[in-house]
Every structure is written in structure tokens, then in C-alpha cells.
Design a protein around this motif. Structure first.
Motif: not given
Length: 117
Positions: A18-24, A39-44, A54-59
């Protein structure tokens, strides 16, 4: 709940639930990267695996590694929010982001102790 993958490298996966981004990390270690409105839309993930964005609403830009590095937020202040739809790496500490208007903009940064742009 299911996680959606946004980016993957040899050692890291950036995903969101959902709206929470994480890294594993490959060893199973997990770190929260930030919460997004929508939801975040893209990551690099940096080609050298030193940082991720991670981006969507800002970066949100974070240093990688353990211990996990600092994160910095951009374009997320009230009244200054930018909706980002795509990212691409342009240098060791540089990326370009595409806004919802389709225009690409550059962002160069420093991943030193201060993690400033």
C-alpha cells in the motif's frame, strides 16, 4: 496483504505494501523507507548499490548498507509536492525524475555524512 516490487538488484529489493515503501536485503534484513500519500509508483537502486530512491508523492532517497544510512525527502513539503512517475540514474550520485507533466528534471546529490543535495 501483498507487497509489490518496485526495483531489484543483486542485493536489494525495494517494494511497497500500500502506501509504505521498504527495502529488503538478500540476507533478509528489512528497513522501512517511508510512507507515501497514495502508493509509491517507482523506485531505483543505484547500479553500485550505494543508494536507492523511491518516488510517487515526492522522492525519498536513502543510503544502502548496514547499518542503514540516512534518508532524505524531496518535493514533499505542503504546497510544494511533486508527483513523480519515473526515475533513471544518470551518474554515480545523480538521477533524473519525470513529473506527471512528462518533463524530466535532474537531481545531483552527495551520499557523505551529511547526505545533502
Amino acid at each position: 496483504m501483498s507487497r509489490r516490487e518496485l526495483a531489484r538488484s543483486a542485493e536489494y529489493i525495494v517494494q511497497h505494501e500500500y502506501e509504505q515503501a521498504s527495502m529488503t536485503a538478500a540476507d533478509g534484513w528489512r528497513q522501512e523507507l517511508g510512507e507515501f500519500y497514495g502508493d509509491p509508483t517507482v523506485a531505483l537502486i543505484d547500479i553500485n548499490e550505494q543508494w536507492c530512491a523511491v518516488a510517487g508523492e515526492g522522492l525519498v532517497l536513502c543510503r544502502l548498507g548496514q547499518p542503514f544510512g540516512r534518508c532524505a525527502e524531496y518535493f514533499r513539503q505542503p504546497g510544494e509536492t511533486v508527483w513523480i512517475t519515473d526515475l533513471r540514474q544518470t551518474g554515480p550520485f545523480a538521477l533524473e525524475w519525470q513529473g506527471e507533466d512528462g518533463v524530466w528534471s535532474a537531481l545531483a546529490f552527495n551520499t557523505g555524512e551529511d547526505f545533502i543535495i
